[in-house]
Structures are given as C-alpha cells and as structure tokens.
Design an enzyme around this catalytic site. Structure first.
Site, PDB file in Angstrom:
ATOM      1  N   ASP A  59       0.842  -1.204   0.000  1.00 49.63           N
ATOM      2  CA  ASP A  59       0.000   0.000   0.000  1.00 49.63           C
ATOM      3  C   ASP A  59       0.878   1.255   0.000  1.00 49.63           C
ATOM      4  O   ASP A  59       1.636   1.494   0.937  1.00 49.63           O
ATOM      5  CB  ASP A  59      -0.894  -0.006   1.242  1.00 49.63           C
ATOM      6  CG  ASP A  59      -2.053   0.976   1.169  1.00 49.63           C
ATOM      7  OD1 ASP A  59      -1.861   2.074   0.612  1.00 49.63           O
ATOM      8  OD2 ASP A  59      -3.136   0.651   1.684  1.00 49.63           O
ATOM      9  N   HIS A 118      -3.016  -0.463  -2.487  1.00 44.20           N
ATOM     10  CA  HIS A 118      -4.246   0.151  -2.018  1.00 44.20           C
ATOM     11  C   HIS A 118      -5.350  -0.009  -3.068  1.00 44.20           C
ATOM     12  O   HIS A 118      -5.114   0.133  -4.258  1.00 44.20           O
ATOM     13  CB  HIS A 118      -3.976   1.637  -1.771  1.00 44.20           C
ATOM     14  CG  HIS A 118      -5.028   2.349  -1.005  1.00 44.20           C
ATOM     15  ND1 HIS A 118      -5.085   2.329   0.367  1.00 44.20           N
ATOM     16  CD2 HIS A 118      -6.065   3.107  -1.429  1.00 44.20           C
ATOM     17  CE1 HIS A 118      -6.106   3.065   0.761  1.00 44.20           C
ATOM     18  NE2 HIS A 118      -6.726   3.541  -0.306  1.00 44.20           N
TER      19      HIS A 118
END
Length: 231
Positions: free
Chosen positions: A169, A200
């Site tokens: 992420d 993400h």
C-alpha cells in the site's frame, strides 16, 4: 435498489443513502462506508452483492455537506485529485455521527436486529472508528489509512473488527503496517489480515486497482466474518 433518507442524530439535516434490499427477509443489515470517491458504481456494486447474500445494505453519502451525490472515478486523474480535495475538507468526527445515524436507521429497518459495517480506504479508517465509537455489532476495514494515529481508541473496541492490509500500500507504509500489528495483534476483538504485494484499492469492484486473487480472498474472509458475527 432505492434511495433512502436518513435524519442526522442532532436533527440538523438529512442525508441520502443507496439502499439495496435482499429478495427475502434480511439476515441483518450492513452499512457500506464509501471511499473518497462518493457513492459511485463500485460502492453500489458492493451493496448489491451484500443484498444478494441476504443482507440489507445501506451506503450513506458521507460527503453530503461538501458536495452531495458526487461520483468520482479513481482512474481519471482530475477526478482523483478532486477526491483528495474532498477528503482534505471532510470532517471525520461528523462523518462518524452520520454513520451512527445510518446504523440506527439500519437497525430499525431490520426490526432491532444486528448491524455490521464495512468500509474501504477512508471508509476502512472510518470502519475502525465506528468499531471504537458506536454500538455496531461487527466491522470490517479494507486497506484503512492512518490507523496508527487511532490506536489510542483500541481499548474502546468491544465488538469484532477485521482489517485487510495491502502489503504494498503506497498510502500505508511498512512502518505504519508494523505499528498496526504492534497495537492490535493482541486485541481479543481485532483480526488483521495481510495481503503481500498488492496495493491500495485491491478489492475495488471495477477499475485498474483491482487485484482479483487478493480481492476474492479478502471478500471470502469478510463473508465468513459477517456470517459468524451477525447471525
């Protein structure tokens, strides 16, 4: 699939929500907490899938005080920047109160039954806050942002919470992920799942961010989690 009107807890206004009803009697209700892109097609699809699984699903328009009914596409650069601007202006504490109002409306709609919450991105952070600040029965957060800043609220989490962490992420760095584990792994009500190598937004329904294998694994865990905790 219909639009629902929800009264704020302090009677200062009304917000709209996307509502998806199951074919029969709902097994429970689930509040779907948006990303920074509004109640767009991806969030509506999340609601529709939950309705197909037997839940009443309600997604409140949390940006209604800023720009009601906005729908943005994260794969369009100008719209992505617009979404970041809205997030910067969004009052999260007020947002939690709107989520709480939605939980109350959802609980009434299922005759006092159980209510869960699931959120994505900003909504994942809000799902964590919802678990700490409301009477929601179970919560799930996908790739939540800024959780290390909220670890002080962890003792208030009294009902089950699951968090899905994207290992690559770019908004939640490895040191932040480590802090999440340090602060939450020992919590009896919290379960963290890591998804190495995915970024993400991996569980979005549509668009370039989706990682099918990780999304299917996370969604399967979420399905089992709600089945166990909203029965």
């Amino acid at each position: 699939m219909t639009t629902m009107i929800i009264e704020t807890l302090d009677d200062t206004g009304r917000l709209t929500a996307y509502r998806a009803d199951p074919a029969g009697e709902p097994r429970a209700a689930i509040v779907v907490i948006q990303e920074i892109f509004g109640i767009n097609e991806g969030i509506r699809r999340k609601c529709d899938a939950l309705a197909e699984a037997g839940y009443l699903a309600i997604a409140p328009d949390l940006f209604w005080r800023l720009q009601p009914n906005i729908e943005l596409d994260p794969d369009v650069p100008d719209q992505l920047q617009q979404a970041f601007g809205l997030m910067g202006r969004f009052d999260q504490d007020t947002g939690i109160r709107d989520i709480e109002a939605t939980i109350c409306a959802a609980r009434e709609a299922v005759g006092g039954g159980k209510v869960g919450a699931v959120g994505y991105c900003l909504g994942g952070r809000l799902a964590y806050m919802t678990a700490a600040r409301t009477d929601v029965d179970a919560s799930v957060g996908y790739y939540p942002v800024g959780i290390p800043d909220l670890l002080g609220e962890a003792p208030a989490i009294a009902r089950p919470l699951m968090l899905h962490i994207a290992g690559a992420d770019h908004f939640v760095t490895p040191d932040q992920q480590a802090k999440m584990h340090e602060g939450l792994d020992a919590h009896p009500r919290v379960k963290l799942h890591d998804y190495p190598g995915v970024d993400h937004g991996f569980a979005t329904e549509i668009g370039a961010r989706r990682s099918p294998a990780a999304a299917e694994l996370a969604d399967g865990r979420t399905t089992d989690f709600f089945a166990a905790n909203l029965a």
